[in-house]
Design a protein around this motif. Structure first.
Motif, mmCIF file in Angstrom:
data_model
loop_
_atom_site.group_PDB
_atom_site.id
_atom_site.type_symbol
_atom_site.label_atom_id
_atom_site.label_comp_id
_atom_site.label_asym_id
_atom_site.label_seq_id
_atom_site.Cartn_x
_atom_site.Cartn_y
_atom_site.Cartn_z
ATOM 1 N N ASP A 89 0.843 -1.193 0.000
ATOM 2 C CA ASP A 89 0.000 0.000 0.000
ATOM 3 C C ASP A 89 0.877 1.242 0.000
ATOM 4 O OD1 ASP A 89 -2.345 -1.479 0.104
ATOM 5 O OD2 ASP A 89 -2.296 -1.586 2.302
ATOM 6 N N GLY A 90 0.275 2.356 -0.344
ATOM 7 C CA GLY A 90 0.984 3.624 -0.297
ATOM 8 C C GLY A 90 1.478 4.048 -1.663
ATOM 9 N N ASP A 91 2.192 5.152 -1.664
ATOM 10 C CA ASP A 91 2.722 5.672 -2.914
ATOM 11 C C ASP A 91 4.243 5.706 -2.867
ATOM 12 O OD1 ASP A 91 3.064 7.683 -1.099
ATOM 13 O OD2 ASP A 91 2.368 9.286 -2.405
ATOM 14 N N TRP A 92 4.820 5.979 -4.012
ATOM 15 C CA TRP A 92 6.280 6.070 -4.117
ATOM 16 C C TRP A 92 6.715 7.483 -3.751
ATOM 17 C CZ3 TRP A 92 8.875 2.000 -3.670
ATOM 18 C CH2 TRP A 92 8.520 0.811 -4.294
ATOM 19 N N SER A 93 6.731 7.765 -2.471
ATOM 20 C CA SER A 93 7.266 9.044 -2.006
ATOM 21 C C SER A 93 8.788 8.998 -2.173
ATOM 22 C CB SER A 93 6.903 9.267 -0.537
ATOM 23 O OG SER A 93 7.537 8.289 0.271
ATOM 24 N N ALA A 94 9.416 10.130 -2.024
ATOM 25 C CA ALA A 94 10.876 10.175 -2.156
ATOM 26 C C ALA A 94 11.542 9.265 -1.128
ATOM 27 C CB ALA A 94 11.369 11.606 -2.010
ATOM 28 N N GLU A 95 11.018 9.228 0.096
ATOM 29 C CA GLU A 95 11.590 8.371 1.137
ATOM 30 C C GLU A 95 11.387 6.895 0.812
ATOM 31 O OE1 GLU A 95 9.605 11.018 1.748
ATOM 32 O OE2 GLU A 95 11.104 12.362 2.611
ATOM 33 N N ASN A 96 10.200 6.532 0.314
ATOM 34 C CA ASN A 96 9.944 5.136 -0.071
ATOM 35 C C ASN A 96 10.838 4.713 -1.231
ATOM 36 O OD1 ASN A 96 8.000 4.779 1.884
ATOM 37 N ND2 ASN A 96 6.284 5.210 0.512
ATOM 38 N N LEU A 97 10.988 5.589 -2.216
ATOM 39 C CA LEU A 97 11.876 5.277 -3.337
ATOM 40 C C LEU A 97 13.313 5.114 -2.875
ATOM 41 C CD1 LEU A 97 10.488 7.573 -6.157
ATOM 42 C CD2 LEU A 97 10.694 5.084 -6.245
ATOM 43 N N SER A 98 13.740 5.960 -1.947
ATOM 44 C CA SER A 98 15.098 5.842 -1.433
ATOM 45 C C SER A 98 15.302 4.503 -0.738
ATOM 46 C CB SER A 98 15.403 6.987 -0.467
ATOM 47 O OG SER A 98 16.699 6.829 0.085
ATOM 48 N N GLY A 99 14.342 4.103 0.077
ATOM 49 C CA GLY A 99 14.438 2.803 0.747
ATOM 50 C C GLY A 99 14.471 1.652 -0.242
ATOM 51 N N PHE A 100 13.658 1.745 -1.285
ATOM 52 C CA PHE A 100 13.624 0.687 -2.298
ATOM 53 C C PHE A 100 14.919 0.656 -3.101
ATOM 54 C CE2 PHE A 100 12.342 -0.976 -6.514
ATOM 55 C CZ PHE A 100 11.901 -2.228 -6.114
ATOM 56 N N LEU A 101 15.409 1.831 -3.487
ATOM 57 C CA LEU A 101 16.617 1.884 -4.311
ATOM 58 C C LEU A 101 17.879 1.522 -3.539
ATOM 59 C CD1 LEU A 101 15.936 5.098 -6.399
ATOM 60 C CD2 LEU A 101 15.872 2.728 -7.188
ATOM 61 N N GLU A 102 17.827 1.667 -2.219
ATOM 62 C CA GLU A 102 18.994 1.300 -1.421
ATOM 63 C C GLU A 102 19.272 -0.192 -1.537
ATOM 64 O OE1 GLU A 102 20.763 1.794 3.100
ATOM 65 O OE2 GLU A 102 18.683 2.320 2.701
ATOM 66 N N ARG A 103 18.234 -0.987 -1.415
ATOM 67 C CA ARG A 103 18.355 -2.444 -1.575
ATOM 68 C C ARG A 103 16.954 -3.002 -1.806
ATOM 69 N NH1 ARG A 103 22.558 -6.349 0.406
ATOM 70 N NH2 ARG A 103 21.562 -8.341 0.098
ATOM 71 N N PRO A 104 16.572 -3.180 -3.076
ATOM 72 C CA PRO A 104 15.208 -3.613 -3.380
ATOM 73 C C PRO A 104 14.798 -4.916 -2.691
ATOM 74 C CG PRO A 104 16.304 -2.881 -5.366
ATOM 75 C CD PRO A 104 17.345 -2.903 -4.285
ATOM 76 N N SER A 105 15.709 -5.861 -2.576
ATOM 77 C CA SER A 105 15.347 -7.150 -1.984
ATOM 78 C C SER A 105 15.071 -7.053 -0.490
ATOM 79 C CB SER A 105 16.448 -8.182 -2.244
ATOM 80 O OG SER A 105 17.658 -7.766 -1.656
ATOM 81 N N SER A 106 15.608 -6.034 0.183
ATOM 82 C CA SER A 106 15.320 -5.837 1.602
ATOM 83 C C SER A 106 14.029 -5.051 1.798
ATOM 84 C CB SER A 106 16.461 -5.090 2.290
ATOM 85 O OG SER A 106 17.622 -5.869 2.302
ATOM 86 N N TYR A 107 13.801 -4.064 0.947
ATOM 87 C CA TYR A 107 12.609 -3.234 1.067
ATOM 88 C C TYR A 107 11.351 -4.028 0.726
ATOM 89 C CZ TYR A 107 9.483 0.766 0.481
ATOM 90 O OH TYR A 107 8.448 1.658 0.594
ATOM 91 N N ALA A 108 11.440 -4.839 -0.316
ATOM 92 C CA ALA A 108 10.301 -5.642 -0.766
ATOM 93 C C ALA A 108 10.776 -7.076 -0.996
ATOM 94 C CB ALA A 108 9.714 -5.055 -2.038
ATOM 95 N N PRO A 109 10.899 -7.879 0.074
ATOM 96 C CA PRO A 109 11.358 -9.260 -0.084
ATOM 97 C C PRO A 109 10.466 -10.030 -1.059
ATOM 98 C CG PRO A 109 11.262 -8.653 2.241
ATOM 99 C CD PRO A 109 10.608 -7.550 1.471
#
Length: 167
Positions: free
Chosen positions: A120-140
């Motif tokens: 749920d939610g949107d791709w805010s700058a903080e969410n994108l940063s978390g995902f781009l840091e390590r996609p497999s950790s942010y969204a296993p």
């Protein structure tokens, strides 16, 4: 039956191999000094851990405010193999036109992994940063095999670049 000459050859071969092995081990120990001998010649005194200055963590919004769109375009080259920037033009990954602020898993016609589709939610700058840091950790379980961008500045630059593309 085993004759004496065959037995002598076999025993000599085994002894020769053992000798080569032992000489190789000795030579490697001399070259690489596996064991440390004696005390260190120069000892650096270190204060106790209580007085050590802690690394200050910078707020992502502060880094994003100073992000460079031009540098983001350069870093985006790593992403361009799988992602397109034109609206509706999906590649291996979904198109990234208007991704900043868009709902997660919201690109029509793209088959997201179950993990991202259920977020749920949107791709805010903080969410994108978390995902781009390590996609497999942010969204296993994500199907994105990218290792991630370790530097917070690179992530901020890419997000600023992506945000600059839409109207």
């Amino acid at each position: 039956m085993l004759d004496t000459m065959t037995f002598t050859k076999a025993a000599g071969g085994i002894c020769g191999a053992l000798l080569v092995f032992l000489l190789g081990k000795w030579a490697a120990e001399e070259l690489y000094h596996v064991d440390a001998h004696g005390e260190a010649a120069y000892v650096i005194e270190v204060e106790s851990g209580e007085d050590v200055a802690e690394v200050e963590e910078v707020d992502f919004a502060t880094v994003l405010a100073s992000a460079s769109v031009e540098d983001g375009a350069k870093v985006f080259r790593k992403c361009s193999a799988c992602h397109k920037l034109e609206d509706g033009a999906n590649g291996t990954g979904p198109h990234l036109y208007g991704v900043v602020g868009r709902d997660k898993g919201a690109v029509d016609g793209f088959a997201y992994s179950d993990t991202l589709a259920s977020m749920d939610g949107d791709w805010s700058a903080e969410n994108l940063s978390g995902f781009l840091e390590r996609p497999s950790s942010y969204a296993p379980g994500t199907s994105m095999s990218f290792a991630g961008l370790k530097k917070v500045e690179d992530r901020a630059d890419v997000i600023a670049y992506l945000d600059s593309l839409d109207d």
